[in-house]
Design a protein around this motif. Structure first.
Motif, PDB file in Angstrom:
ATOM      1  N   LEU A  33       9.827 -53.456 -56.069  1.00  0.00           N
ATOM      2  CA  LEU A  33      10.182 -54.850 -56.386  1.00  0.00           C
ATOM      3  C   LEU A  33       9.695 -55.272 -57.770  1.00  0.00           C
ATOM      4  CD1 LEU A  33       9.477 -56.582 -52.933  1.00  0.00           C
ATOM      5  CD2 LEU A  33      11.713 -56.031 -53.936  1.00  0.00           C
ATOM      6  N   ALA A  34       8.976 -54.383 -58.466  1.00  0.00           N
ATOM      7  CA  ALA A  34       8.503 -54.694 -59.822  1.00  0.00           C
ATOM      8  C   ALA A  34       9.547 -54.258 -60.847  1.00  0.00           C
ATOM      9  CB  ALA A  34       7.188 -53.962 -60.085  1.00  0.00           C
ATOM     10  N   ASP A  35       9.561 -54.936 -61.989  1.00  0.00           N
ATOM     11  CA  ASP A  35      10.371 -54.471 -63.127  1.00  0.00           C
ATOM     12  C   ASP A  35       9.437 -53.636 -63.988  1.00  0.00           C
ATOM     13  OD1 ASP A  35      13.002 -55.782 -62.834  1.00  0.00           O
ATOM     14  OD2 ASP A  35      11.794 -57.611 -62.870  1.00  0.00           O
ATOM     15  N   GLY A  36       9.656 -52.333 -64.028  1.00  0.00           N
ATOM     16  CA  GLY A  36       8.750 -51.456 -64.770  1.00  0.00           C
ATOM     17  C   GLY A  36       8.242 -50.334 -63.881  1.00  0.00           C
ATOM     18  N   THR A  37       7.236 -49.597 -64.362  1.00  0.00           N
ATOM     19  CA  THR A  37       6.779 -48.392 -63.660  1.00  0.00           C
ATOM     20  C   THR A  37       5.370 -48.565 -63.109  1.00  0.00           C
ATOM     21  OG1 THR A  37       8.175 -47.010 -65.070  1.00  0.00           O
ATOM     22  CG2 THR A  37       6.408 -45.912 -63.890  1.00  0.00           C
ATOM     23  N   SER A  38       5.209 -48.349 -61.812  1.00  0.00           N
ATOM     24  CA  SER A  38       3.908 -48.395 -61.142  1.00  0.00           C
ATOM     25  C   SER A  38       3.511 -46.987 -60.716  1.00  0.00           C
ATOM     26  CB  SER A  38       3.980 -49.281 -59.891  1.00  0.00           C
ATOM     27  OG  SER A  38       4.382 -50.588 -60.216  1.00  0.00           O
ATOM     28  N   GLN A 225       8.889 -65.759 -59.547  1.00  0.00           N
ATOM     29  CA  GLN A 225       7.774 -64.901 -59.961  1.00  0.00           C
ATOM     30  C   GLN A 225       8.284 -63.469 -60.137  1.00  0.00           C
ATOM     31  OE1 GLN A 225       3.785 -65.663 -58.181  1.00  0.00           O
ATOM     32  NE2 GLN A 225       4.897 -66.837 -56.627  1.00  0.00           N
ATOM     33  N   GLN A 226       7.446 -62.641 -60.783  1.00  0.00           N
ATOM     34  CA  GLN A 226       7.795 -61.225 -60.949  1.00  0.00           C
ATOM     35  C   GLN A 226       6.629 -60.355 -60.519  1.00  0.00           C
ATOM     36  OE1 GLN A 226       8.917 -60.945 -65.169  1.00  0.00           O
ATOM     37  NE2 GLN A 226      10.962 -60.344 -64.507  1.00  0.00           N
ATOM     38  N   TYR A 227       6.946 -59.307 -59.773  1.00  0.00           N
ATOM     39  CA  TYR A 227       5.912 -58.301 -59.462  1.00  0.00           C
ATOM     40  C   TYR A 227       5.609 -57.522 -60.731  1.00  0.00           C
ATOM     41  CZ  TYR A 227       6.289 -58.978 -54.387  1.00  0.00           C
ATOM     42  OH  TYR A 227       6.239 -59.504 -53.130  1.00  0.00           O
ATOM     43  N   LYS A 228       4.313 -57.392 -61.055  1.00  0.00           N
ATOM     44  CA  LYS A 228       3.930 -56.646 -62.255  1.00  0.00           C
ATOM     45  C   LYS A 228       3.727 -55.177 -61.892  1.00  0.00           C
ATOM     46  CE  LYS A 228       1.616 -60.499 -64.584  1.00  0.00           C
ATOM     47  NZ  LYS A 228       1.940 -61.521 -63.556  1.00  0.00           N
ATOM     48  N   PRO A 229       4.180 -54.254 -62.735  1.00  0.00           N
ATOM     49  CA  PRO A 229       3.893 -52.841 -62.483  1.00  0.00           C
ATOM     50  C   PRO A 229       2.381 -52.608 -62.565  1.00  0.00           C
ATOM     51  CG  PRO A 229       5.409 -53.127 -64.348  1.00  0.00           C
ATOM     52  CD  PRO A 229       4.891 -54.479 -63.995  1.00  0.00           C
ATOM     53  N   GLN A 230       1.821 -51.867 -61.619  1.00  0.00           N
ATOM     54  CA  GLN A 230       0.370 -51.670 -61.570  1.00  0.00           C
ATOM     55  C   GLN A 230       0.063 -50.242 -61.143  1.00  0.00           C
ATOM     56  OE1 GLN A 230      -1.470 -53.993 -62.621  1.00  0.00           O
ATOM     57  NE2 GLN A 230      -1.123 -56.001 -61.711  1.00  0.00           N
ATOM     58  N   ASN A 231      -1.248 -49.910 -61.164  1.00  0.00           N
ATOM     59  CA  ASN A 231      -1.728 -48.643 -60.606  1.00  0.00           C
ATOM     60  C   ASN A 231      -2.455 -48.943 -59.307  1.00  0.00           C
ATOM     61  OD1 ASN A 231      -0.811 -47.302 -62.919  1.00  0.00           O
ATOM     62  ND2 ASN A 231      -2.682 -47.840 -64.024  1.00  0.00           N
ATOM     63  N   TYR A 232      -2.054 -48.286 -58.238  1.00  0.00           N
ATOM     64  CA  TYR A 232      -2.626 -48.546 -56.911  1.00  0.00           C
ATOM     65  C   TYR A 232      -3.279 -47.273 -56.361  1.00  0.00           C
ATOM     66  CZ  TYR A 232       0.701 -52.425 -57.276  1.00  0.00           C
ATOM     67  OH  TYR A 232       1.407 -53.518 -57.712  1.00  0.00           O
ATOM     68  N   VAL A 233      -4.338 -47.460 -55.582  1.00  0.00           N
ATOM     69  CA  VAL A 233      -4.980 -46.324 -54.891  1.00  0.00           C
ATOM     70  C   VAL A 233      -4.945 -46.611 -53.393  1.00  0.00           C
ATOM     71  CG1 VAL A 233      -7.083 -44.963 -54.627  1.00  0.00           C
ATOM     72  CG2 VAL A 233      -6.525 -45.945 -56.861  1.00  0.00           C
ATOM     73  N   VAL A 234      -4.367 -45.684 -52.620  1.00  0.00           N
ATOM     74  CA  VAL A 234      -4.246 -45.871 -51.169  1.00  0.00           C
ATOM     75  C   VAL A 234      -5.533 -45.441 -50.483  1.00  0.00           C
ATOM     76  CG1 VAL A 234      -2.933 -45.234 -49.106  1.00  0.00           C
ATOM     77  CG2 VAL A 234      -1.759 -45.415 -51.305  1.00  0.00           C
ATOM     78  N   GLN A 235      -6.064 -46.297 -49.633  1.00  0.00           N
ATOM     79  CA  GLN A 235      -7.304 -45.949 -48.924  1.00  0.00           C
ATOM     80  C   GLN A 235      -7.008 -45.099 -47.679  1.00  0.00           C
ATOM     81  OE1 GLN A 235      -8.618 -49.653 -46.412  1.00  0.00           O
ATOM     82  NE2 GLN A 235      -8.167 -50.432 -48.438  1.00  0.00           N
TER      83      GLN A 235
END
Length: 434
Positions: A33-38, A225-235
């Protein structure tokens, strides 16, 4: 596949918890749902998360993946115009994507599991989508479901929380992208509030603002609003680990499970406290849960709404506890891959357990001496039922044969491998294709 589970005296060793299914599916979705690369580090591999991968690809996200991480180039509020989506047997994936599909002209979610997901109702979400100006065609609230959207509207929206919190989560993912501001009110009761907390946590990590009331029954959501591309770590995943910890709790064991965050928002983190209350010798430090099982357990009373996906594993442990245990506030277990109260208890009785059900309770009269076993039982195509029945088989006198055990892959494909690595006596038989 049949799992032949044999009595096992001792479990010993160290395993990594698998990655959280709930967080993986949510991170994949907000990446799309973000515009860009996560990027998503340590994404789970299970039928549910693979269903989300497949569907967001179909909707236009570009995914690349190696051993440790995935990159997602999202489609924002402009998914590709697809005609069909196949979510497999993944209820959460279906429900989250029904709202996303409202940005598409016309999508049909097909019915590939008529005996499982095909029986589950989605009326509450359908009602909410209609309030947003989306046309939905369905069969008594069940699959196949066709969504005709294009221009979903914000505004005042109500959703029932009686059956599942997934309907609310679905709306929370999409509402920030609408042109209008939205106000969402939850009707009746809200099941699994903890899991809504996970949804809100993930959405906030993507830079989205949602104002939630303290009781999680009311939300104000600015539009555009816009979802921002981010870096996520899955627990690490508590629901799957609950079964490993329970298996260690009912046997003589020395087992460590790594990557289980002490401060996690997963409600199933409570299984650590439940096992402790049952008298299991365990410590939880530096994201490691260390169980030294002695086979000696005591009964207790537990509010299962806090750890919905860990309840069956804890019921399996309670089968061997001294006294009568009660798991209450668990009615939503009836609306999962199977009726996890009636269907699961029917199989436990076959194995020799003494259990009773109420509409929203499971009552277990413990048998510290063990249960006879020695029977063939059905898993009702349900991964949590398979995991829990395996625990009972390990501590039974004659073992258990569990049919359709391959369905454990829905959330935990390595479950039997992990138990075997700890010394469990389990034989897996691939059945002939007819």
């Amino acid at each position: 596949m049949k799992a032949i589970v044999k009595p096992t005296q001792r479990l010993e060793g160290t395993i990594n918890a698998l990655s959280s299914k709930n967080y993986t599916t949510r991170y994949l979705l907000i990446g799309a749902l973000a515009d860009g690369t996560s990027t998503v580090r340590y994404p789970a591999h299970s039928e549910d998360s693979d269903a989300m991968r497949r569907c967001i690809r179909d909707l236009g996200a570009v995914l690349e993946e190696d051993e440790e991480q995935m990159t997602i180039r999202g489609f924002g509020r402009h998914p590709r115009d697809v005609k069909e989506l196949d979510v497999g047997n993944a209820g959460a994936v279906l429900r989250f994507l029904m709202s996303v599909a409202s940005f598409c002209p016309e999508v049909t979610f097909i019915n590939r599991y008529p005996d499982s997901l095909g029986k589950r109702p989605h009326d509450d979400l359908i009602d909410s989508l209609r309030q947003m100006g989306v046309e939905v065609e369905h069969r008594d609230g069940k699959l196949p479901i066709t969504i005709r959207g294009g221009k979903p509207r914000g505004g005042k929206i109500t959703v029932s929380g009686n059956v599942s919190s997934q309907f609310l989560s679905s709306l929370l993912f999409v509402a920030p992208l609408l042109e209008e501001d939205s106000e969402i009110t939850v009707l009746h009761d809200l099941k699994s509030k903890v899991i809504v907390g996970q949804t809100l946590e993930v959405i906030a990590q993507a830079g989205i603002t949602i104002e939630a009331s303290e009781d999680l029954m009311h939300y104000r959501i600015p539009g555009r609003q816009q979802y921002k591309p981010q870096n996520y770590v899955v627990q690490g995943d508590y629901p799957g680990s609950a079964a490993i910890l329970a298996a260690a709790g009912v046997t003589n064991s020395d087992v460590r499970v790594l990557r289980l965050a002490e401060q996690s928002r997963q409600g199933e983190r409570a299984v650590v406290d439940v096992l402790r209350a049952m008298g299991v010798d365990l410590t939880h430090d530096n994201d490691v849960v260390h169980v030294k099982g002695t086979q000696s357990l005591k009964a207790g009373e537990f509010d299962g709404d806090h750890f919905t996906d860990g309840v069956l594993a804890m019921v399996a442990a309670a089968v061997f506890a001294e006294g009568t245990s009660r798991f209450y506030n668990v009615e939503n277990l009836r609306y999962k891959e199977c009726d996890r109260i009636t269907d699961f208890l029917a199989e436990l009785r076959k194995a020799g357990a003494e259990v009773e059900e109420r509409q929203s309770e499971i009552i277990v009269h413990g048998r510290p001496q063990g249960v006879p076993g020695g029977v063939e039982i059905n898993a009702h195509y349900d991964h949590r039922v398979i995991m829990a029945l395996t625990i009972v088989g390990l501590r039974s006198d004659k073992g258990l044969i569990i049919n359709d055990a391959h369905h454990v892959a829905k959330s935990y494909p390595q479950y039997f491998d992990h138990l075997l690595s700890l010394g469990a006596q389990i034989e897996l038989l691939q059945e002939e294709e007819h």
